[in-house]
Motif scaffolding. Structure first.
Motif, mmCIF file in Angstrom:
data_model
loop_
_atom_site.group_PDB
_atom_site.id
_atom_site.type_symbol
_atom_site.label_atom_id
_atom_site.label_comp_id
_atom_site.label_asym_id
_atom_site.label_seq_id
_atom_site.Cartn_x
_atom_site.Cartn_y
_atom_site.Cartn_z
ATOM 1 N N GLN A 195 25.153 -22.085 18.117
ATOM 2 C CA GLN A 195 26.616 -22.492 18.541
ATOM 3 C C GLN A 195 27.298 -20.961 18.981
ATOM 4 O OE1 GLN A 195 27.380 -25.466 19.545
ATOM 5 N NE2 GLN A 195 25.809 -26.278 18.587
ATOM 6 N N SER A 196 26.963 -20.059 18.137
ATOM 7 C CA SER A 196 27.698 -18.828 18.411
ATOM 8 C C SER A 196 26.976 -17.833 19.463
ATOM 9 C CB SER A 196 27.996 -17.880 17.121
ATOM 10 O OG SER A 196 27.059 -17.877 16.475
ATOM 11 N N LEU A 197 25.874 -18.186 19.967
ATOM 12 C CA LEU A 197 24.773 -17.279 20.592
ATOM 13 C C LEU A 197 24.728 -17.764 22.167
ATOM 14 C CD1 LEU A 197 22.089 -16.672 17.952
ATOM 15 C CD2 LEU A 197 23.967 -15.036 18.601
ATOM 16 N N ASP A 198 24.553 -16.944 23.105
ATOM 17 C CA ASP A 198 24.352 -17.385 24.263
ATOM 18 C C ASP A 198 22.843 -17.646 24.562
ATOM 19 O OD1 ASP A 198 23.087 -14.822 24.640
ATOM 20 O OD2 ASP A 198 25.105 -14.158 25.540
ATOM 21 N N LEU A 199 22.566 -18.267 25.747
ATOM 22 C CA LEU A 199 21.046 -18.410 25.902
ATOM 23 C C LEU A 199 20.012 -17.519 25.534
ATOM 24 C CD1 LEU A 199 19.119 -20.744 26.581
ATOM 25 C CD2 LEU A 199 19.424 -20.257 29.110
ATOM 26 N N GLU A 200 20.640 -16.315 25.995
ATOM 27 C CA GLU A 200 19.606 -14.899 26.200
ATOM 28 C C GLU A 200 19.517 -14.748 24.552
ATOM 29 O OE1 GLU A 200 20.269 -10.409 27.022
ATOM 30 O OE2 GLU A 200 20.656 -11.800 28.758
ATOM 31 N N HIS A 201 20.412 -14.615 23.868
ATOM 32 C CA HIS A 201 20.421 -14.258 22.364
ATOM 33 C C HIS A 201 19.791 -15.145 21.600
ATOM 34 C CE1 HIS A 201 23.272 -10.943 23.793
ATOM 35 N NE2 HIS A 201 22.923 -10.427 22.563
ATOM 36 N N GLN A 202 19.911 -16.695 22.015
ATOM 37 C CA GLN A 202 19.182 -17.832 21.362
ATOM 38 C C GLN A 202 17.773 -17.448 21.426
ATOM 39 O OE1 GLN A 202 20.391 -21.677 22.540
ATOM 40 N NE2 GLN A 202 22.651 -21.118 22.314
ATOM 41 N N SER A 203 17.213 -17.109 22.783
ATOM 42 C CA SER A 203 15.824 -16.946 22.933
ATOM 43 C C SER A 203 15.304 -15.837 21.956
ATOM 44 C CB SER A 203 15.577 -16.644 24.385
ATOM 45 O OG SER A 203 15.951 -17.673 25.181
ATOM 46 N N LEU A 204 15.994 -14.681 22.004
ATOM 47 C CA LEU A 204 15.621 -13.689 21.272
ATOM 48 C C LEU A 204 15.575 -14.041 19.914
ATOM 49 C CD1 LEU A 204 17.828 -10.739 23.111
ATOM 50 C CD2 LEU A 204 15.159 -11.083 23.308
ATOM 51 N N PHE A 205 16.602 -14.567 19.258
ATOM 52 C CA PHE A 205 16.565 -14.973 17.884
ATOM 53 C C PHE A 205 15.331 -16.054 17.517
ATOM 54 C CE2 PHE A 205 19.282 -17.358 14.475
ATOM 55 C CZ PHE A 205 18.772 -16.413 13.377
ATOM 56 N N ALA A 206 15.162 -16.742 18.537
ATOM 57 C CA ALA A 206 14.033 -17.920 18.218
ATOM 58 C C ALA A 206 12.648 -16.974 18.060
ATOM 59 C CB ALA A 206 13.794 -18.886 19.164
ATOM 60 N N ILE A 207 12.501 -15.921 18.968
ATOM 61 C CA ILE A 207 11.218 -15.224 18.934
ATOM 62 C C ILE A 207 11.113 -14.389 17.570
ATOM 63 C CG2 ILE A 207 9.929 -13.352 19.896
ATOM 64 C CD1 ILE A 207 11.190 -14.245 22.652
ATOM 65 N N GLY A 208 12.424 -13.825 17.201
ATOM 66 C CA GLY A 208 12.318 -12.985 16.024
ATOM 67 C C GLY A 208 11.995 -13.907 14.698
ATOM 68 N N LEU A 209 12.624 -15.073 14.747
ATOM 69 C CA LEU A 209 12.578 -15.951 13.617
ATOM 70 C C LEU A 209 11.088 -16.151 13.422
ATOM 71 C CD1 LEU A 209 15.707 -18.176 13.624
ATOM 72 C CD2 LEU A 209 15.173 -16.479 12.006
ATOM 73 N N VAL A 210 10.663 -16.864 14.335
ATOM 74 C CA VAL A 210 9.097 -17.472 14.411
ATOM 75 C C VAL A 210 8.486 -16.419 14.281
ATOM 76 C CG1 VAL A 210 7.422 -18.744 15.683
ATOM 77 C CG2 VAL A 210 10.047 -19.570 15.904
ATOM 78 N N SER A 211 8.324 -15.381 14.984
ATOM 79 C CA SER A 211 7.190 -14.160 14.691
ATOM 80 C C SER A 211 7.480 -13.778 13.137
ATOM 81 C CB SER A 211 7.799 -12.926 15.652
ATOM 82 O OG SER A 211 7.521 -13.441 16.872
ATOM 83 N N LEU A 212 8.376 -13.437 12.655
ATOM 84 C CA LEU A 212 8.915 -13.251 11.293
ATOM 85 C C LEU A 212 7.979 -14.181 10.422
ATOM 86 C CD1 LEU A 212 10.166 -11.313 8.991
ATOM 87 C CD2 LEU A 212 11.924 -12.766 8.982
ATOM 88 N N ALA A 213 8.421 -15.418 10.537
ATOM 89 C CA ALA A 213 7.535 -16.336 9.599
ATOM 90 C C ALA A 213 6.182 -16.414 9.717
ATOM 91 C CB ALA A 213 8.298 -17.893 9.936
ATOM 92 N N LEU A 214 5.394 -16.333 10.813
ATOM 93 C CA LEU A 214 4.112 -16.321 10.996
ATOM 94 C C LEU A 214 3.477 -14.907 10.432
ATOM 95 C CD1 LEU A 214 3.661 -17.638 14.737
ATOM 96 C CD2 LEU A 214 3.381 -18.650 12.835
ATOM 97 N N VAL A 215 4.215 -13.754 10.542
ATOM 98 C CA VAL A 215 3.555 -12.602 10.093
ATOM 99 C C VAL A 215 3.740 -12.427 8.555
ATOM 100 C CG1 VAL A 215 3.846 -10.118 10.092
ATOM 101 C CG2 VAL A 215 4.316 -11.197 12.069
ATOM 102 N N LEU A 216 4.769 -12.951 7.965
ATOM 103 C CA LEU A 216 4.975 -12.976 6.908
ATOM 104 C C LEU A 216 3.875 -13.934 5.982
ATOM 105 C CD1 LEU A 216 8.884 -12.975 5.981
ATOM 106 C CD2 LEU A 216 7.165 -11.280 5.796
ATOM 107 N N SER A 217 3.718 -15.073 6.619
ATOM 108 C CA SER A 217 2.890 -16.090 6.264
ATOM 109 C C SER A 217 1.259 -15.535 6.423
ATOM 110 C CB SER A 217 2.846 -17.460 6.770
ATOM 111 O OG SER A 217 4.212 -17.864 6.854
ATOM 112 N N LEU A 218 1.020 -14.842 7.358
ATOM 113 C CA LEU A 218 -0.306 -14.410 7.761
ATOM 114 C C LEU A 218 -0.855 -13.112 6.828
ATOM 115 C CD1 LEU A 218 -0.393 -15.336 11.272
ATOM 116 C CD2 LEU A 218 -1.747 -16.360 9.460
#
Length: 237
Positions: A42-65
């Protein structure tokens, strides 16, 4: 105070993902990723939402692997630094080259680690690498650049084509003590992107000279040659 608040927010997010990934599984961590993204969108525009999503998913995957705690903490520290910068950069369109380089590195690391360990299909690898790289490049160039879309698509194509080549061998570097598993693709593509990005910034600030261009080209070429030549291309690692 605002800087401390950004740091604490980023640390809490990363630590929560790390805790769930270690105690349960990547699926719990990914569930938290979705929750965090929905909370902040809600507080992020579409561009920052996309970047945040990439960062979050990548972090979760790398930490799990990567199961070594020290390696996980190193990755977590990178995320905290990047996320703090993203929170401070919500009102601008220009993405810092170091932030872009980190996000490119972590996303490619997540993709190729998942391919090696979970045997992701090649199509998923190429599509993920292309989409994430286009979004990162678009944020780096900013809307003020006339050829932003073309430049971003070109970089995404370079990454996708390179990813196809790197997928044949799936070479990974293991840091001493099995601290961290680093895909070769992440090292090469991040270095290459950094060189291209530095050339672009020097050009836009009218500081690009033949000497500087040659310097970036030599650095990038030497790094790629050293990484590739120093690897035994005999199969998956």
């Amino acid at each position: 105070m605002l800087s401390l608040r950004r740091f604490l927010i980023a640390t809490a997010e990363g630590a929560s993902i790390l805790a769930l990934g270690r105690l349960f599984s990547v699926w719990w961590a990914l569930a938290l990723v979705v929750g965090l993204w929905l909370y902040w969108r809600q507080s992020l525009d579409l561009e920052h939402q996309s970047l945040f999503a990439i960062g979050l998913v990548s972090l979760a995957l790398v930490l799990s692997l990567n199961h070594n705690l020290i390696g996980q903490l190193i990755i977590l520290a990178g995320y905290v630094w990047w996320r703090s910068g993203l929170l401070a950069d919500q009102t601008t369109t220009h993405f810092d080259i170091w932030q872009a380089a980190w996000l490119e590195f972590i996303s490619i690391s997540a993709i190729f680690s998942a391919e090696a360990i979970w045997h992701w299909p090649l199509t998923l690898v190429l599509v993920s690498a292309y989409v994430s790289s286009v979004i990162i490049a678009y944020s780096f160039f900013g809307e003020g650049e006339r050829a932003t879309r073309a430049l971003s698509a070109a970089w995404g194509l370079i990454v996708a084509e390179s990813s196809y080549v790197f997928s044949i061998w799936l070479v990974h570097y293991v840091l001493p003590g099995n601290i961290l598993l680093i895909p070769q693709a992440a090292v090469v593509l991040t270095a290459l992107g950094y060189c291209f990005g530095s050339i672009y910034l020097a050009h836009t600030s009218s500081k690009l000279s033949k000497a500087r261009l040659a310097e970036y080209a030599i650095i990038g070429l030497c790094l790629i040659v050293i990484v590739i030549a120093g690897t035994k291309w005999s199969g998956s690692v």
